[in-house]
Structures are given as C-alpha cells and as structure tokens.
Design a protein around this motif. Structure first.
Motif, PDB file in Angstrom:
ATOM      1  N   CYS A  27       1.390  -1.091   0.079  1.00 13.30           N
ATOM      2  CA  CYS A  27       0.090  -0.674   0.240  1.00 13.30           C
ATOM      3  C   CYS A  27       0.947   0.787   0.235  1.00 13.30           C
ATOM      4  O   CYS A  27       1.944   1.521   0.990  1.00 13.30           O
ATOM      5  CB  CYS A  27      -0.751   0.095   0.961  1.00 13.30           C
ATOM      6  N   GLY A  28       0.904   1.872  -1.359  1.00 15.16           N
ATOM      7  CA  GLY A  28       2.098   3.144  -1.213  1.00 15.16           C
ATOM      8  C   GLY A  28       3.591   2.859  -1.056  1.00 15.16           C
ATOM      9  O   GLY A  28       4.023   1.865  -1.980  1.00 15.16           O
ATOM     10  N   GLU A 132       8.583  -0.831   5.874  1.00 14.47           N
ATOM     11  CA  GLU A 132       9.368   0.343   4.544  1.00 14.47           C
ATOM     12  C   GLU A 132       9.508  -0.687   3.101  1.00 14.47           C
ATOM     13  O   GLU A 132      10.151  -1.488   3.599  1.00 14.47           O
ATOM     14  CB  GLU A 132       9.457   1.194   5.216  1.00 14.47           C
ATOM     15  N   LEU A 133       9.551  -0.114   2.661  1.00 16.70           N
ATOM     16  CA  LEU A 133       9.789  -0.190   1.326  1.00 16.70           C
ATOM     17  C   LEU A 133      11.018   1.093   0.799  1.00 16.70           C
ATOM     18  O   LEU A 133      10.235   2.091   0.355  1.00 16.70           O
ATOM     19  CB  LEU A 133       9.241  -0.532   0.220  1.00 16.70           C
ATOM     20  N   GLU A 137      17.183   4.034  -6.690  1.00 13.16           N
ATOM     21  CA  GLU A 137      17.966   5.350  -7.236  1.00 13.16           C
ATOM     22  C   GLU A 137      17.026   6.046  -9.113  1.00 13.16           C
ATOM     23  O   GLU A 137      16.895   6.631  -9.282  1.00 13.16           O
ATOM     24  CB  GLU A 137      18.972   5.311  -7.819  1.00 13.16           C
ATOM     25  N   ASP A 138      16.141   4.274  -9.025  1.00 18.85           N
ATOM     26  CA  ASP A 138      15.955   4.860 -10.260  1.00 18.85           C
ATOM     27  C   ASP A 138      14.150   4.787  -9.772  1.00 18.85           C
ATOM     28  O   ASP A 138      13.280   4.907 -11.194  1.00 18.85           O
ATOM     29  CB  ASP A 138      15.608   3.539 -11.021  1.00 18.85           C
ATOM     30  N   GLY A 139      13.482   5.705  -8.759  1.00 20.84           N
ATOM     31  CA  GLY A 139      12.499   5.401  -8.416  1.00 20.84           C
ATOM     32  C   GLY A 139      11.607   4.618  -8.077  1.00 20.84           C
ATOM     33  O   GLY A 139      10.484   5.000  -7.366  1.00 20.84           O
ATOM     34  N   ALA A 140      12.395   3.108  -8.095  1.00 22.01           N
ATOM     35  CA  ALA A 140      11.287   2.260  -7.690  1.00 22.01           C
ATOM     36  C   ALA A 140      11.518   2.550  -5.917  1.00 22.01           C
ATOM     37  O   ALA A 140      11.810   2.254  -5.843  1.00 22.01           O
ATOM     38  CB  ALA A 140      11.924   1.149  -8.443  1.00 22.01           C
ATOM     39  N   LEU A 141      10.207   1.692  -6.079  1.00 18.76           N
ATOM     40  CA  LEU A 141      10.144   1.091  -4.759  1.00 18.76           C
ATOM     41  C   LEU A 141      10.425  -0.695  -4.344  1.00 18.76           C
ATOM     42  O   LEU A 141      10.075  -1.789  -4.577  1.00 18.76           O
ATOM     43  CB  LEU A 141       8.651   1.108  -4.034  1.00 18.76           C
ATOM     44  N   ARG A 142      11.062  -1.208  -3.073  1.00 14.69           N
ATOM     45  CA  ARG A 142      11.863  -2.173  -3.003  1.00 14.69           C
ATOM     46  C   ARG A 142      11.735  -2.897  -2.489  1.00 14.69           C
ATOM     47  O   ARG A 142      11.645  -2.756  -1.172  1.00 14.69           O
ATOM     48  CB  ARG A 142      13.659  -2.549  -3.571  1.00 14.69           C
ATOM     49  N   PHE A 143      10.664  -4.750  -2.705  1.00 19.09           N
ATOM     50  CA  PHE A 143      10.167  -5.564  -1.446  1.00 19.09           C
ATOM     51  C   PHE A 143      11.009  -6.527  -1.766  1.00 19.09           C
ATOM     52  O   PHE A 143      11.877  -6.600  -2.688  1.00 19.09           O
ATOM     53  CB  PHE A 143       8.969  -5.606  -2.071  1.00 19.09           C
ATOM     54  N   CYS A 144      11.927  -7.234  -0.206  1.00 21.46           N
ATOM     55  CA  CYS A 144      13.284  -8.123  -0.830  1.00 21.46           C
ATOM     56  C   CYS A 144      12.444  -8.830   0.706  1.00 21.46           C
ATOM     57  O   CYS A 144      11.921  -8.504   1.113  1.00 21.46           O
ATOM     58  CB  CYS A 144      14.758  -7.260  -0.175  1.00 21.46           C
ATOM     59  N   LEU A 145      12.335 -10.291  -0.275  1.00 24.14           N
ATOM     60  CA  LEU A 145      12.126 -11.005   1.102  1.00 24.14           C
ATOM     61  C   LEU A 145      13.000 -12.035   1.069  1.00 24.14           C
ATOM     62  O   LEU A 145      13.743 -12.753  -0.123  1.00 24.14           O
ATOM     63  CB  LEU A 145      10.610 -12.480   0.384  1.00 24.14           C
ATOM     64  N   PRO A 146      14.241 -12.134   2.179  1.00 24.05           N
ATOM     65  CA  PRO A 146      15.063 -12.730   2.025  1.00 24.05           C
ATOM     66  C   PRO A 146      14.831 -14.640   1.927  1.00 24.05           C
ATOM     67  O   PRO A 146      14.280 -14.807   3.067  1.00 24.05           O
ATOM     68  CB  PRO A 146      15.734 -11.867   3.165  1.00 24.05           C
ATOM     69  N   GLU A 226      13.431 -10.399  -5.013  1.00 21.47           N
ATOM     70  CA  GLU A 226      12.837  -8.925  -5.133  1.00 21.47           C
ATOM     71  C   GLU A 226      12.223  -8.614  -6.121  1.00 21.47           C
ATOM     72  O   GLU A 226      11.659  -9.199  -7.348  1.00 21.47           O
ATOM     73  CB  GLU A 226      13.863  -8.226  -5.528  1.00 21.47           C
ATOM     74  N   LEU A 227      11.305  -7.250  -5.630  1.00 23.12           N
ATOM     75  CA  LEU A 227      10.259  -7.314  -6.513  1.00 23.12           C
ATOM     76  C   LEU A 227      10.093  -5.695  -6.541  1.00 23.12           C
ATOM     77  O   LEU A 227      10.266  -4.634  -5.563  1.00 23.12           O
ATOM     78  CB  LEU A 227       8.349  -7.017  -5.932  1.00 23.12           C
ATOM     79  N   LEU A 228      10.422  -4.975  -7.342  1.00 21.94           N
ATOM     80  CA  LEU A 228      10.855  -3.569  -7.416  1.00 21.94           C
ATOM     81  C   LEU A 228       8.863  -2.837  -8.192  1.00 21.94           C
ATOM     82  O   LEU A 228       8.991  -3.616  -9.270  1.00 21.94           O
ATOM     83  CB  LEU A 228      11.893  -3.223  -9.131  1.00 21.94           C
ATOM     84  N   VAL A 229       8.666  -2.435  -7.602  1.00 21.21           N
ATOM     85  CA  VAL A 229       7.140  -1.184  -8.056  1.00 21.21           C
ATOM     86  C   VAL A 229       7.646   0.170  -8.577  1.00 21.21           C
ATOM     87  O   VAL A 229       7.956   0.258  -7.829  1.00 21.21           O
ATOM     88  CB  VAL A 229       6.803  -1.523  -6.534  1.00 21.21           C
ATOM     89  N   TYR A 230       7.212  -0.029  -9.472  1.00 19.99           N
ATOM     90  CA  TYR A 230       7.071   2.053 -10.480  1.00 19.99           C
ATOM     91  C   TYR A 230       6.066   2.226 -10.169  1.00 19.99           C
ATOM     92  O   TYR A 230       4.474   1.609 -11.261  1.00 19.99           O
ATOM     93  CB  TYR A 230       8.002   1.512 -11.756  1.00 19.99           C
ATOM     94  N   TYR A 231       5.928   3.477  -9.973  1.00 22.51           N
ATOM     95  CA  TYR A 231       4.563   3.896  -9.821  1.00 22.51           C
ATOM     96  C   TYR A 231       4.564   5.398 -10.935  1.00 22.51           C
ATOM     97  O   TYR A 231       5.401   6.032 -11.178  1.00 22.51           O
ATOM     98  CB  TYR A 231       4.021   5.055  -8.839  1.00 22.51           C
ATOM     99  N   THR A 232       3.701   5.591 -11.914  1.00 20.68           N
ATOM    100  CA  THR A 232       3.812   6.472 -12.791  1.00 20.68           C
ATOM    101  C   THR A 232       3.981   7.966 -12.135  1.00 20.68           C
ATOM    102  O   THR A 232       5.117   8.188 -12.709  1.00 20.68           O
ATOM    103  CB  THR A 232       2.458   6.877 -13.476  1.00 20.68           C
ATOM    104  N   ARG A 233       3.663   8.673 -11.529  1.00 23.36           N
ATOM    105  CA  ARG A 233       4.242   9.971 -10.831  1.00 23.36           C
ATOM    106  C   ARG A 233       4.673   9.946  -9.118  1.00 23.36           C
ATOM    107  O   ARG A 233       4.994   8.611  -9.095  1.00 23.36           O
ATOM    108  CB  ARG A 233       2.471  10.593 -10.020  1.00 23.36           C
ATOM    109  N   ALA A 234       5.563  11.342  -9.772  1.00 27.33           N
ATOM    110  CA  ALA A 234       7.346  11.238  -8.685  1.00 27.33           C
ATOM    111  C   ALA A 234       6.561  10.971  -7.387  1.00 27.33           C
ATOM    112  O   ALA A 234       4.807  11.626  -7.084  1.00 27.33           O
ATOM    113  CB  ALA A 234       7.751  12.052  -9.247  1.00 27.33           C
ATOM    114  N   HIS A 235       7.070  10.771  -6.410  1.00 27.33           N
ATOM    115  CA  HIS A 235       6.464  10.472  -4.905  1.00 27.33           C
ATOM    116  C   HIS A 235       6.185  11.853  -4.254  1.00 27.33           C
ATOM    117  O   HIS A 235       7.025  12.699  -4.652  1.00 27.33           O
ATOM    118  CB  HIS A 235       7.560   9.337  -4.442  1.00 27.33           C
ATOM    119  N   GLU A 236       4.960  12.323  -3.568  1.00 24.85           N
ATOM    120  CA  GLU A 236       5.239  13.597  -3.251  1.00 24.85           C
ATOM    121  C   GLU A 236       4.910  13.121  -1.468  1.00 24.85           C
ATOM    122  O   GLU A 236       4.519  12.123  -1.165  1.00 24.85           O
ATOM    123  CB  GLU A 236       4.056  14.035  -3.690  1.00 24.85           C
TER     124      GLU A 236
END
Length: 787
Positions: A27-28, A132-133, A137-146, A226-236
């Motif tokens: 969520c976000g 937290e995710l 550097e490329d704007g992705a949110l990173r989820f990692c399941l070790p 690893e999951l890299l999640v990309y949203y269209t709008r810049a983070h605000e």
C-alpha cells in the motif's frame, strides 16, 4: 556435492519444512506480509524443528499463529526469558509448543522452534509483519523477501548467530516458495519487475491503481526475492493518519491516532556544478573469502571482489582534485593503502589504482570492527569532512557493536554503505548508514554496483544538511509525541519517513501541519505540509506497528548507551512493556504459543531437526569446532539465543558446542581458470583519464574510440589545438554520444573534464565539438556538455 550437515533424517530424507507461501500487500510505500511455513513429520518419532531465517531489519513482526490438527494456536508476545521457560516446560511435559524470537545481536535474524510434532502429523505456522519499502535511485520501491542466510563471521571469543542454520546448494533446498502480491497506490502502477520469474501483471482497477502479480509456480527458495514496484507519478510529500485500536487503553500508543510523514526535501541546483575540492574519502572494502562469491546466486556473473575493484576505479577517477583519500581492505586482518589519508593527485591516484588491481578476497573472515576503530581514532583533517564508504557482503555476527561504534562517531564521519550480493545483512548495511547520517544501497543479482555508488557519491559531495528541525502545528487539545529518532541526514530526492503519536482529542474536520526546516551549506530551506486530522479507518494498524518498531529500536539503542545496570533495566522494562502492548516483537521479547487443549502428551524422545537454508556456493570454507562433549557439527540440545548466540536454558542438558565458519584464503577450486572477460570499454575509457580530468591522445584511447591515429590527427580543427585538449573533447563526446544510458556512472568524470577544458585558453569549443562529433559519427548537443 550436497552438504548433508544435519539436514537429513535417519532415513536420509529432508526434514520437515515442505513449503513456504507468502502473501504481500503493498500500500503506497509500505508492505504488510504474511508468511506461512508448512511442516510435516514423516518420521516414527516426535520432532522438534528449528528454522533460523533472515528478515529485513526494519520489519515489525506483529502476529504468529500455528495451526495443528485443524486448530489455530495464537501466540502471545512475552518477555523473552519467560517465553523460553514456558516453551521448555511445554516440551518437557510432551505438549506442542511454538517459539519465535529475534536474535539479541542482529535484528535481521529470527529463529523459529516447532516443538513436539508427533509422527505423521502436519503443522503450519504463519507470521505477519509490516515493513517500509526503500526508494531506489530509479524511483522504484523495493520489496525484498530474504532467502539467503549466509554464515555470519563471529570474532574470536564470540559465538555464531547462524550456528543452527546449515547451508546447502540451491538445487537441494527441499521446499518451494509460492508468493503473491497485491499492490495499491495513490497513483497508477506502471510496472513490477523482479529477479525471479513472474506471472503477467494483472490490473484490478481501470485507473491502474490496483494490481496483482505472483511468482511463477514451483519456485525454489534459493535466492533473495526482489520486487521493484514503479508508480507513474513522482513521489510526493504526504501524511497518513491511522485511527487507534478501540480495545486499547486511551493514551496508549495503540489506542491513539498514529501518523506517518513522508517527506521529500528538494535542494535547487544541488549536484549541477563541479564537485567541491574539499573532503576526505575513506573506502573500506571487504576482502573476506566470501567476497569471492559471484554476485548472482544463479552463476555466470562477476565475483563480488571484481565488482568492488571496478567500482573503486570509478570512484578514484571521480574524486575532485584537492580532496584527500585512503583505501582499507579488511577480513580477519586489515591493511590500508597509505599510513594516513593522502591528497588526491595524479601520483597518489596512480599508486592507489595499481594496488586496487591486485586486491583479492584473501583476508579470511569479516572482522569489520577493528578497521573501523582504527579509522575513527585517526584525527580528521580540518576543512575536509570525512566520508566513509563501506563495501561488504555483510556477514558479521557483532552487528550492534558495529552500529553503536558508527553512531558514536557520527558527528565527525558520514557513513555510506553497500550490501554486495545476496544474503547481505540488512541490519548491518542499514544500521551503519542510519547511525552514520549516510545512505545505504543493496546490490544483488546482475545489478551493476557502479550506478548506486555514484548516487551515494553525489550525496557525499553535497554539503551536509545542518540544523534539521521538524515543527508540528496542531489544534489545541492535541499533543504530538515523536516515535522516530531525530532526523540527522537529508539528501536530494530521497524520502524521509517520520512516525508520531497524536495524543488527545480534536475535531476531525480540522487540519494540522508540519514544517521541515534545514540548512544546506549556508542556505536555509523549508517546506510545509498540511494535512487533514481525520484518520483513515481502513488502514488497519500498519502505521502503529511501524511506529512501535521505530520506538523500540530507539529504546534498544538507548539501553546499550546506558552505563549503569539500573538505568539499563529501566529502559529494558520500557521496551518490554511497549513490545507486549503493541504486539511487535523485539530483542527482549518472543512469541510463545502452546497447544494447551492437547490432553495426550507426545510420547517418546524428541528428535532435533535443523531446517536448511540456501547458502551461496562460495570458495572453500574452514570450520573450527570446539566442544566440551566432543566435536560435532551442531549441538542438538543447544537452542536459545542469548547475546546473539543460540544457548540452552535446560539445566538437564549436557555438553555444548559451537562453530565459527570462515572462508579459507585460497579460492582455488581445482578447476581450469575461466577465460579473461573482455574489458568494459566505458571502464577502460574512465581508467585512462588523468586526475585533473584530461586524457592523453594515445593508442589506448584510440582503441576505445575505434579510430586510427592518422584519422584523428587529420580531423583535428585548427593548427594550434593542443592534442590533450582534442583528446579530452573526443572522450567527452564519446561518453555523451554512445554511453548516455550510463550517465550516472560517468557524470563526475565528465564534470572534471569540462572544468579542465574551460580552463584552456583560446579554445574554440563549438568548432571542436562539431569536428569531434563528425569524426566519431555521433550527434551531441553542445549545450548538454555544460560548456
């Protein structure tokens, strides 16, 4: 060859973990995760299964449920010693019991005990956590399941936190992983990427604000997922308010409203000019045997030490003239390139590069505390703020001791960390950067280390942000209690998260605001965020749990800083009370569940079974054993964490053993050497640059450019043009014309070149750019060169 150390039953069959399933709700920029582990006892005797596994150090574990014989057993959070004693009592009386605890020494290692599982019976245990995710550097949110828990090197006199986590090759992992993710975002979801095969992304809403994705079936849990999640709008910037739990006491953390602030400070003009010549840069590089592992668990990639060497080349070429630097290598011992930091010049750069080329993963274990202590004891240079860059695969056992040392020296040293390869300790990598007012990065799989290091170098070359303050403005009747430690570092484009508790009552139609103020250099900045005071009723207790975890980590640090035992006990009591009230486990508590309705005690002696974790296939290892009851791989009676190690509380047990694992200095495997890989032309070009930013017009440069000497000479404009200036312009044009997608890696190299060209008298830049672009066969906008 399959490692059979304590992994198989008496019938040579894997025991007893059969499958792992994970549900992720993003969520976000927060994830709520539920993991279920399926066990089955196929032996003829009762089994106690022990599973030591990694978890992100920023996770807040808040629920633990076991299901046996169709009945759910909800575990409770108790003081750790009390929970262990209850588990022991249940085991000794033949009851089924379940114990989940965090390592005392490293908050990213957990241990699960499934006790007295009768023959032929199945059980499942589920644990839930929020995390937290981090923003990439490329704007992705990173989820990692070790999925990788590498052996943690433990200094002399200590004991291993991973002694009960035997490692095996990926193909021998006897259980699979099923993972599904549901993603919701304030803006539309652009894409989801992973280092593992995924099903196609399926959108669940027309505006693409919700989607789901899953791992391909049959995935072996042989790597970090690893999951890299990309949203269209810049983070605000945003503020999310979460209502309290109705059953919780008023005035308590769980009963009051909690708020999470997401701040994105901006520094206009930062990073657009040539780097300052001030600063002392210390590069601390892991040279333990595990750095001889490949970056990717799937093979075929660079060794970690090779990637570190390439990165040091890039860093050394990117440093500004006039700064100071030194390079340390560490393992069981450590050594520095120079006795003291030296001024950056052509001579010192050449000497350092010559030594970098010979660096190997040949220094044994991972003893990082000693070189850190030596670095911190050296006096800092006036007017040259010290920046510490740490490169490691993060396999250490004394994590809290290391991060405490970093925090003690945070006023004079900023610390930037890089976790290289799968299995790097998030507690170490995150902890050092957080306590050192720096920034952390994780590099896994086939990722290149260089772009992430250059991002951190950009941060390091920014003047330190000073005088950071956060001021709340809320209506009367409300009081704000911070759950996060004070902000110590802000960086351009990076998110800062803060948690707070809102005590009291107010009109939910009212508004509050928060003012972030800070200075970059001598320039003051401020940003204000206004928000509604109406809580979100649908968000569960995610923010409360993350806020509790943040406060618990602060209390644990506070306890370690106390000198008196009474003061330590007082802080420990506060942490224990907060943990039990919030249901978020910490180093002083544990989850305990007992099947008290089972009226028939389990009969027969209980067999101990340690569940295998995947471990990277690294260079040969040496195992040192010590035991009062004879040498053995794992003491089957030793099962509790105490001071970061597994230690028994059962007085009836006899004997104890421990082992440390470290890599041998030899990385030879008796196989023919692989063919030398072709040199990256970008790194080759960068390696040819002089410390002042210029290039010589020599055969090595011509080879990278793909041109003959006569051709280059004939196209040189003007009769009086200096060959070095012509060569430097050609190198700069080649970077812009053919390597624009790698700009993050060469931007500082280019800035130095531009500064050098600008300093050359009488140079017709426009004419030279046009001639050079024609010669190289590329199109470059002169404006983009910064000249």
């Amino acid at each position: 060859m399959v490692n059979r150390c304590g992994l198989l039953t008496v019938k040579n069959e894997p025991v007893p973990l059969k499958a792992v399933s994970v549900e992720v709700r993003v969520c976000g920029f927060v994830a709520d995760v539920s993991s279920t582990l399926e066990y089955e006892n196929s032996e003829s005797s009762p089994v106690e299964a022990v599973f030591v596994f990694p978890m992100d150090s920023d996770s807040a574990v808040y629920r633990f449920v076991a299901r046996v014989g169709g009945k759910d057993i909800e575990a409770e959070v108790r003081e750790k010693q009390e929970a262990r004693e209850e588990y022991d009592d249940a085991m000794s009386s033949g009851q089924q019991a379940f114990l989940l605890e965090e390592s005392d020494e490293s908050p990213d290692v957990f241990r699960l005990s499934v006790g007295s599982l009768p023959p032929g019976q199945s059980a499942s245990v589920s644990l839930s956590y929020v995390t937290e995710l981090p923003l990439q550097e490329d704007g992705a949110l990173r989820f990692c399941l070790p999925g990788v828990l590498n052996p943690r090197y433990t200094p002399a006199g200590g004991e291993s936190v991973t002694a009960e986590a035997p490692g095996i090759p990926g193909g021998a992992v006897p259980y699979t992983l099923a993972l599904g993710a549901h993603i919701s975002s304030p803006s539309s979801i652009d894409r989801v990427q992973s280092n593992c095969p995924l099903s196609p992304l399926e959108y669940l809403a027309e505006d693409k604000s919700q989607a789901k994705v899953s791992l391909s079936p049959g995935h072996k849990f042989d790597r970090d997922v690893e999951l890299l999640v990309y949203y269209t709008r810049a983070h605000e910037p945003s503020a999310i308010l979460e209502g309290g739990q109705q059953s919780a006491p008023a005035g308590s953390l769980m009963g009051d409203t909690a708020v999470m602030l997401s701040l994105y400070p901006e520094f206009p003009g930062a990073g657009s000019s040539a780097p300052s010549s001030f600063g002392e840069f210390i590069f601390l590089v892991d040279r333990s045997g595990s750095m001889g592992c490949e970056m990717s668990s799937q093979g075929g990639g660079q060794q970690r030490i090779e990637s570190a060497r390439d990165t040091l080349l890039l860093l050394l070429k990117s440093l500004p003239l006039g700064c100071y630097f030194n390079i340390y290598g560490f393992g069981s011992t450590h050594e520095s390139f120079f006795p003291e930091s030296v001024e950056y010049s052509q001579d010192t750069m050449d000497k350092a590069l010559a030594k970098v080329k010979t660096m190997q993963a040949d220094l044994g274990g991972t003893e990082i505390l000693r070189p850190l202590t030596e670095i911190y004891h050296k006096p800092c240079l006036p007017a040259h703020p010290r920046q510490l860059f740490v490169f490691t695969d993060g396999e250490v056992g004394n994590t809290k001791q290391v991060t405490d040392l970093v925090k003690t020296n945070s006023l004079s040293h900023r610390c930037f960390t890089f976790g290289i390869g799968e299995g790097a300790s998030s507690a170490l990598i995150r902890g050092m950067a957080t306590e050192g007012s720096g920034h952390f990065q994780f590099i896994t799989g086939t990722e290149r280390l260089q772009p992430k290091v250059m991002q951190s170098l950009r941060f390091a070359l920014q003047p330190a942000v000073r005088e950071i303050s956060v001021r709340w403005d809320v209506p009367s009747g409300l009081e704000v209690s911070s759950l996060s430690p004070p902000l110590k570092a802000l960086f351009q484009g990076q998110r800062a998260l803060l948690y707070a508790q809102l005590k009291g009552q107010c009109d939910h139609s009212a508004e509050g605001s928060v003012l972030l103020e800070y200075k970059l250099g001598d320039e003051p900045y401020k940003s204000k965020l206004s928000f509604s005071l109406k809580p979100d009723k649908e968000s569960g207790l995610t923010i409360h749990r993350l806020g509790a975890r943040s406060l618990l980590r602060s209390l644990e640090r506070e306890e370690r800083e106390q000198e008196g035992e009474e003061e330590k006990k007082a802080v420990r009591k506060r942490a224990t009370e907060l943990s039990t009230q919030s249901g978020v486990v910490c180093s002083h508590t544990a989850f305990i569940g007992v099947n008290k309705e089972n009226k028939q005690p389990v009969q027969g002696p209980v067999l101990r079974r340690n569940i295998p974790r995947y471990q990277l296939n690294c260079p040969p290892m040496v195992m040192c054993f010590s035991s009062t009851a004879g040498a053995q791989m794992i003491d089957s009676s030793d099962h509790h964490f105490t001071k970061g190690v597994l230690r028994s509380n059962r007085t009836a047990r006899s004997g104890r053993s421990s082992f440390n694992i470290f890599h041998s200095k030899s990385s030879q495997r008796g196989t023919p050497p692989a063919p030398e890989p072709q040199e990256d032309p970008l790194l080759k070009l960068i390696s040819l640059q002089k410390a002042n930013g210029s290039w010589d017009l020599d055969e090595a440069l011509l080879a990278v450019l793909g041109k003959k000497k006569k051709e280059v000479a004939s196209k040189m404009p003007g009769k009086g043009l200096d060959k070095t200036a012509w060569a430097t312009l050609l190198a700069l044009l080649w970077l812009h014309g053919f390597k624009l997608d790698s700009r993050d890696e060469w931007q500082f190299v280019a800035l130095k070149a531009v500064s050098w060209i600008k300093a050359q008298p009488g140079l017709d830049v426009a004419q030279c750019v046009q001639a050079g672009a024609t010669l190289l066969g590329c199109q470059v906008d002169p404006q983009s060169l910064g000249m």
